[in-house]
Each structure stands twice: as C-alpha cells, then as structure tokens.
Design an enzyme around this catalytic site. Structure first.
Site, PDB file in Angstrom:
ATOM      1  N   SER A 161       0.821  -1.205   0.000  1.00 16.77           N
ATOM      2  CA  SER A 161       0.000   0.000   0.000  1.00 16.77           C
ATOM      3  C   SER A 161       0.854   1.254   0.000  1.00 16.77           C
ATOM      4  CB  SER A 161      -0.919   0.037   1.220  1.00 16.77           C
ATOM      5  OG  SER A 161      -1.639   1.261   1.222  1.00 16.77           O
TER       6      SER A 161
ATOM      7  N   LYS B  32      -4.561  -6.834   3.369  1.00 18.01           N
ATOM      8  CA  LYS B  32      -4.552  -5.690   2.442  1.00 18.01           C
ATOM      9  C   LYS B  32      -5.988  -5.358   2.012  1.00 18.01           C
ATOM     10  CE  LYS B  32      -3.017  -2.408  -0.259  1.00 18.01           C
ATOM     11  NZ  LYS B  32      -3.825  -2.198  -1.396  1.00 18.01           N
TER      12      LYS B  32
ATOM     13  N   HIS C 279      -7.499  -3.487   4.794  1.00 17.79           N
ATOM     14  CA  HIS C 279      -6.918  -2.131   4.726  1.00 17.79           C
ATOM     15  C   HIS C 279      -7.688  -1.271   3.719  1.00 17.79           C
ATOM     16  CE1 HIS C 279      -4.479   0.788   2.506  1.00 17.79           C
ATOM     17  NE2 HIS C 279      -3.833   1.028   3.632  1.00 17.79           N
ATOM     18  N   ASN C 280      -7.933  -1.827   2.550  1.00 14.04           N
ATOM     19  CA  ASN C 280      -8.640  -1.052   1.523  1.00 14.04           C
ATOM     20  C   ASN C 280     -10.081  -0.768   1.929  1.00 14.04           C
ATOM     21  OD1 ASN C 280      -6.259  -1.365   0.097  1.00 14.04           O
ATOM     22  ND2 ASN C 280      -7.299  -1.695  -1.850  1.00 14.04           N
TER      23      ASN C 280
ATOM     24  N   GLU D 187      -9.945   1.991   4.198  1.00 12.37           N
ATOM     25  CA  GLU D 187      -9.647   3.173   3.368  1.00 12.37           C
ATOM     26  C   GLU D 187     -10.952   3.744   2.771  1.00 12.37           C
ATOM     27  OE1 GLU D 187      -6.443   2.527   0.396  1.00 12.37           O
ATOM     28  OE2 GLU D 187      -7.870   3.178  -1.123  1.00 12.37           O
TER      29      GLU D 187
HETATM   30  C1  6PG Z   1      -3.254   1.455  -1.542  1.00 12.90           C
HETATM   31  C2  6PG Z   1      -4.555   1.667  -2.222  1.00 12.90           C
HETATM   32  C3  6PG Z   1      -4.530   1.080  -3.591  1.00 12.90           C
HETATM   33  C4  6PG Z   1      -5.690   1.562  -4.374  1.00 12.90           C
HETATM   34  C5  6PG Z   1      -6.828   0.662  -4.600  1.00 12.90           C
HETATM   35  C6  6PG Z   1      -8.166   1.158  -4.211  1.00 12.90           C
HETATM   36  O1  6PG Z   1      -3.298   0.840  -0.478  1.00 12.90           O
HETATM   37  O2  6PG Z   1      -2.233   1.905  -2.039  1.00 12.90           O
HETATM   38  O3  6PG Z   1      -5.580   1.072  -1.500  1.00 12.90           O
HETATM   39  O4  6PG Z   1      -4.447  -0.287  -3.471  1.00 12.90           O
HETATM   40  O5  6PG Z   1      -5.747   2.846  -4.709  1.00 12.90           O
HETATM   41  O6  6PG Z   1      -6.760   0.317  -5.937  1.00 12.90           O
HETATM   42  O7  6PG Z   1      -8.807   1.728  -5.256  1.00 12.90           O
HETATM   43  P1  6PG Z   1     -10.340   1.811  -5.586  1.00 12.90           P
HETATM   44  O8  6PG Z   1     -10.849   3.001  -4.828  1.00 12.90           O
HETATM   45  O9  6PG Z   1     -10.284   2.077  -7.053  1.00 12.90           O
HETATM   46  O10 6PG Z   1     -11.023   0.534  -5.292  1.00 12.90           O
END
Ligand code: 6PG
Length: 479
Positions: free
Chosen positions: A128, A182, A185-186, A189
C-alpha cells in the site's frame, strides 16, 4: 545469476518498486516486462541504478541468484496467473514467487497451494501507498511460508516505510493472510474516505463553509487526533484550482465515485463471515449510489422539495470533527473484527497490534490514530472490540453527544450521512440492553418453526402458534 531480487511488470508501481529496491544497500535488481519498450524506458531514465534487464523471461530467470526471488507487479487476475505459470515452469525447489498486486486472497490461497505442491514458495503480499509509496517506502503485508519470509523479510524490510523507528512490514501469516489484510486495509480506506466526504458535505451544505474555509478546517484537523494522510490530502485536493473554469477543481469533478473492487471484496467476505462491517459497507454503497446518474435524476425530479438546512448550533465544526472521530473508531473496530474472523476461518495467526503497527507509515490509511490502536492491543491483545479499549471508550464518550447532534442535523437537513449514522446505529446496537432481535426470533418461529432460546432457562423452544390453545414445547437437542 547475480540479482538477489527481480521485478516483473514495469508499469508505474512495478518500476517504482524496482527503483526503491535498487536504491537500498545490498540489493541487485533484475527487471523484466512483457513488452521490452517499458524496460527500455526504465533503463534510459534510471540505468545507473545497476538493474539487470532482460528481454525475455529466460534471461530474467537466469539473472537471479538462488533462492530465486521475483516480485510480480502486473494487473491482478488473469495476467498474474500467466506470469506465475511462466515462472513456475522455470523456477526450482525453494525459489520464491511474490505477487505484489491487489490480488483476491482466495486466488492467493489457491496459487500458494498449487505452487507448494511443486516445491515452490508463493507469497501474496499487499503493498500500500500508491506510486509514491512504492518508490519511497510502502506499507507491506506479506503472507506465505516462514521459509519464504526468511529470504524475503530482509529485502522487504529494506524498502518499507519506517514509522516510530520500525519498518512497516511484518510476516502477516501463511498463504493468503497478507492479501486478506490488504483487502481489509482497503475497506477501511473506503470507510475513512466516506467519513471525510460526509464531513466535507455537512460543513459545506449545512455549515455554509466555502471551499477556501474548508481547506483551513482540514489543515487544522490534521494537527489534532485526526492527523492522517487522508485528512492531509483532503486539504490538498480542496485547494486545487481548475484553471479552465476558474473554480475549485472539486466543484468540476463529476460526483460519481469509481472503484476497482477491493472494497466490494471486503464486504462480500465480511458478510460470509458474519462480521458487520457496516461502515465499509455504507462506503461501498455510497459510491454505488453516486454512480447511478439516471436514477439520481429521476428521484431528484420526483422530490423537488428538499428540506431546508437547519440552523447550526455553535461549535458545529467541532461537532462534525467529533462525529468523524467516533465513526472512524467504529470503522476500525469493525475492520479489526474482520481480521479476527478471517484469521479464525483460514487458520492464520495474525497479531492485530502488528497490523496497526505496519499501517502507521507508508500506506493510504496511515495516521496518528494507529498509534492508539497499537497501544490498545499492547495492553490487551484479546480486546472484545476496539470500542472498549479505555482510550477509545473515553474518546467515544466524549464525542457521543456531538455525534448524535450531527446525525440528527444531517437527517433533518436532508444531507445524507450514511457513514456517520450507520456507525452510530452500530454503536447503539452494541450498547443496548435488549435488541428487537427477540421479535425477529418470534416471527421466525411463527412462520418457520425456527425455534428460539429463553432468557430465563437453557434449552431450545418452539411455540405451537397454529393451535387454538397456543403453548410452548421444548425441542430435543438436535444431534
Ligand atoms: C493502496 C490503495 C490502492 C488503491 C486501490 C483502491 O493501499 O495503495 O488502497 O491499493 O488505490 O486500488 O482503489 P479503488 O478506490 O479504485 O477501489
């Protein structure tokens, strides 16, 4: 061969990772890309970094010292399988294939098992931090075997971000553990971004703040307990002017959020595991709602009379900040619950404290806040929920009244705040003495004889609802 590490796939993430590796003492980096032009580009610009470039896969494999270790940085999915196949044909026992893409952890589990049968190590790793992270120091979440970690650990440690003096990488667990974490994590996010977006919307539409004002608000927030990369770049994005229209860029960007799918995976898996990640779910759904312009237009036309925004009380800005913080605690509590459930289901030994540690630097959700989570799991690795850690419990109590005010104001003003309100509903559900689940159990028993349990004695019961003289019978324990 002379390279201790190789990178396959030299798009931005791959070439940045290769440059990061090459810049660290002790690494010699082999590089390969399907179309040689990309490799040529890297060599033209950074050929002085000692890369060993190959035009074909055989040359690439030959350039690696044993145990051969190669990181694949290609589009997740079919492309990954093809490259793994090419390497697997050429690699020998003990060699290590690393997938650094955003792979689905189910694929990673499958690939690891297939390759293990051939005596090869396969490590799925989350990376990430976007393009800049790959170049300067990402947060790295590797799965795979202990044997692979022995070789890979020092290499990954050399390139990872550093937070509080520690590299942001650890061996997460076996096979798909790294890609699972991961994925979570997303998901977090997504939730973080949704909460920030709701704060922005409320401050703008209800609080009447201009975009310029908001830049200052977010800069201020970034100095307190919300200090984080996402809050910081919110200020940056809001600051950006669009030269063409003379407006703030954010006001000319279409309000339809895209996604590549990892948030959806998080929710799909959480639903399967019975973990209520409602914060992440609302974030995924909010993006989906935003991306339905025709439906939005139809409903907007059918309901032209929108409520007036309510007059905001003094301290509105602080209330929004408190609501954001409390909702964020909920989102992380839910995310960590999902890691616990995943670890149990797939037999991984994952340290929650270590996950918080390696997210403190390099990654998209890096934040001061994660230090508090590290402390929480340090004190009690068996925490029932992040919400009950004394520090977070106090923080939520402190912000609770503001949180309720904001959800009320949002609802009364007709400004959607699905993240704030669902987080509050989750909190209230957990904190309630009794839930209406008792009625649901009654209904299920009524129409489907699904049985229920009683508060006052053990056993499983069913009421004979259709008899004139309804009575309750105890069910034999099923075997
Ligand atoms: C990271 C991000 C990266 C990313 C994903 C999410 O940890 O560096 O999470 O993996 O930007 O692709 O993107 P979406 O919003 O397009 O699902």
């Amino acid at each position: 061969g002379q390279a201790n590490i190789g990178v396959i796939g030299l798009a931005v993430m791959g070439s940045n990772l290769a440059r990061n590796l090459a810049s660290r003492e002790g690494n010699t980096v082999a590089v390969y890309n399907r179309t040689y032009a990309r490799t040529q580009e890297l060599m033209d610009e950074h050929g002085d970094m000692g890369f060993i470039a190959s035009e074909d896969i055989d040359g690439f494999v030959a350039s690696l010292s044993k145990p051969r270790t190669a990181i694949i940085m290609v589009q997740a999915g079919k492309g990954t399988d093809a490259v793994i196949g090419q390497l697997a044909e050429r690699f020998e026992e003990g060699d290590i294939i690393v997938d650094g893409g955003n792979a689905n952890f189910h694929d990673t589990i499958r690939r690891e098992h297939d390759l293990r049968d051939k005596g090869l190590n396969f490590v799925g790793t989350g990376i990430s931090g976007g393009e800049e992270g790959a170049l300067k120091g990402p947060s790295i979440m590797p799965g795979g075997s202990d044997e692979a970690w022995e070789t890979l650990g020092p290499i990954l440690r050399s390139i990872a971000a550093v937070a509080e003096g520690e590299p942001c990488v650890t061996h997460v667990g076996t096979d798909g553990a790294g890609h699972f974490v991961k994925m979570v994590h997303n998901g977090i996010e997504y939730a973080d971004m949704q909460l920030i977006a709701e704060s922005y919307d409320l401050l703008r539409r209800v609080g009447g703040h201009s975009t310029d004002d908001l830049v200052k608000v977010f800069e201020q927030w970034n100095e307190g307990d919300l200090e984080s990369y996402l809050i910081e770049i919110t200020g940056e994005v809001l600051k950006q002017q669009d030269p063409e229209s003379g407006k703030a860029l954010v006001d000319v960007i279409r309000d339809e959020a895209g996604s590549k799918g990892t948030g959806v995976w998080t929710v799909q898996n959480a639903v399967g595991l019975g973990v209520p990640v409602s914060g992440i779910g609302e974030a995924v759904f909010a993006r989906a709602v935003s991306s339905k312009p025709a439906q939005r237009a139809a409903v907007r036309q059918a309901f032209p009379d929108r409520p007036d925004v309510v007059d905001v009380p003094d301290g509105f800005e602080d209330d929004v900040r408190a609501a954001l913080y409390a909702s964020k605690v909920v989102a992380y509590a839910q995310g960590f619950d999902l890691i616990i459930a995943g670890a149990k289901e797939y037999d991984w030994d994952i340290s929650l404290g270590d996950m918080a540690k390696i997210w403190r630097g390099g990654c998209i959700i890096r934040a001061q806040f994660l230090n508090r989570i590290v402390e929480a799991y340090d004190k009690n690795p068996e925490l029932e929920s992040l919400l009950v850690d004394p520090y977070f419990a106090d923080a939520v109590k402190e912000g609770e009244a503001a949180w309720r005010r904001i959800v009320g104001i949002a609802a009364a003003s007709g400004v959607p705040a699905p993240g704030f309100s669902s987080a509050l509903a989750y909190f209230d559900s957990l904190a309630s003495d009794r839930l209406p689940a008792s009625l649901i159990q009654g209904l299920r028993d009524f129409f489907g004889a699904h049985t229920y349990q009683r508060v006052d004695k053990d056993g499983t019961f069913h009421t004979l609802w259709s008899e004139d003289d309804r009575r309750e019978v105890e069910q034999e324990p099923s075997t």
